[in-house]
Design an enzyme around this catalytic site. Structure first.
Site: not given
Ligand SMILES: Nc1ncnc2c1ncn2[C@@H]1O[C@H](COP(=O)(O)OP(=O)(O)O)[C@@H](O)[C@H]1O
Ligand SMILES: Cc1cn([C@H]2C[C@H](O)[C@@H](COP(=O)(O)O)O2)c(=O)[nH]c1=O
Length: 216
Positions: A14, A16, A86-87, A89, A173, A177
């Site tokens: 969550g 983002s 954001d992102e 890392q 990525g 899927t």
């Molecule tokens: N269909 C859904 N209903 C409710 N929550 C969802 C659904 N799909 C994804 N989520 C929630 O959205 C969040 C992912 O949000 P995101 O901001 O994209 O994550 P991150 O940036 O950390 O990768 C997670 O908490 C996930 O559980």
């Molecule tokens: C573990 C790992 C992740 N990444 C990339 C994959 C996604 O594009 C982002 C993470 O995005 P999220 O918003 O937190 O889901 O990072 C990567 O490039 N290399 C890695 O090892």
């Protein structure tokens, strides 16, 4: 006092969504922010959340200078009250030093969001520098579960469901899927044993061998 805050957690926890909510809350109360990202899954200059929200953002490339950008805005009369990254890392250590300077010398709040470690469990340079410099490091309260039901803490990279440990550090990525390369968040024990959901299903399946108890 302005702050540099690092909000972190594994993929799909969550981050983002929170970045977008934070920008929304701040901007609806009259504050003017700048929103940055790097290599979002949706492409250049975007922040997207899996919950469907998205916004335009300024893309941070390796040679982008955040300090000079903000100074340029302020000296041309633009208002900047806070910064969302954001992102994070994917930012360089130099970018994080620039963010710390923005907090200290311009008194702007900086909110950074990103994963801590890569698919080999090593800290990304940008995240490492954030841990070193942030006033606060906050873990998101909710996160994905490992297939075993434990809290998911470590990001695995998979090819056809099998965890890989070789390859470039950065491969953009998703956890769902679709792409050839996917990510799966596992608990540490299963990350260590490379036990993804697919492998667990194949090796730990309780499927009985077909036999007829009458003739046993
Ligand atoms: N269909 C859904 N209903 C409710 N929550 C969802 C659904 N799909 C994804 N989520 C929630 O959205 C969040 C992912 O949000 P995101 O901001 O994209 O994550 P991150 O940036 O950390 O990768 C997670 O908490 C996930 O559980
Ligand atoms: C573990 C790992 C992740 N990444 C990339 C994959 C996604 O594009 C982002 C993470 O995005 P999220 O918003 O937190 O889901 O990072 C990567 O490039 N290399 C890695 O090892």
């Amino acid at each position: 006092m302005a702050e540099l805050v690092f909000h972190t957690g594994p993929m799909d926890c969550g981050k983002s969504t929170l970045a977008l909510q934070l920008d929304h809350i701040q901007s609806t109360h009259g504050r003017r922010g700048r929103v940055f990202t790097s290599q979002d899954r949706a492409g250049e200059g975007k922040i997207t959340s899996r919950l469907g929200l998205s916004t335009d953002a300024i893309e941070v490339t390796d040679d982008f200078d955040l300090w000079r950008y903000v100074i340029g805005e302020l000296t041309t009369g633009q208002r900047v009250d806070y910064i969302v990254c954001d992102e994070a890392q994917f930012y360089t250590s130099e970018h994080i030093d620039q963010l710390a300077r923005i907090v200290d010398e311009l008194q702007l709040d900086v909110y950074a969001f990103g994963i801590l470690s890569d698919f080999r469990t090593h800290l990304f340079p940008g995240s490492q520098r954030l841990v070193e410099l942030a006033d606060r490091v906050e873990s998101l309260p909710l996160g994905p579960l490992c297939w075993c039901g434990a809290r998911g803490t470590h990001n695995a990279r998979t090819l056809d469901g099998i965890m890989v440990t070789e390859g470039s550090r950065v491969v953009v990525g998703d956890t769902v899927t679709g792409g050839e390369v996917r990510y799966e968040v596992l608990c540490r024990a299963h990350h260590r044993r490379r036990m993804t959901a697919t492998r667990a299903k194949a090796t730990l399946s309780p499927d009985p061998l077909p036999f007829d108890p009458e003739n046993f």
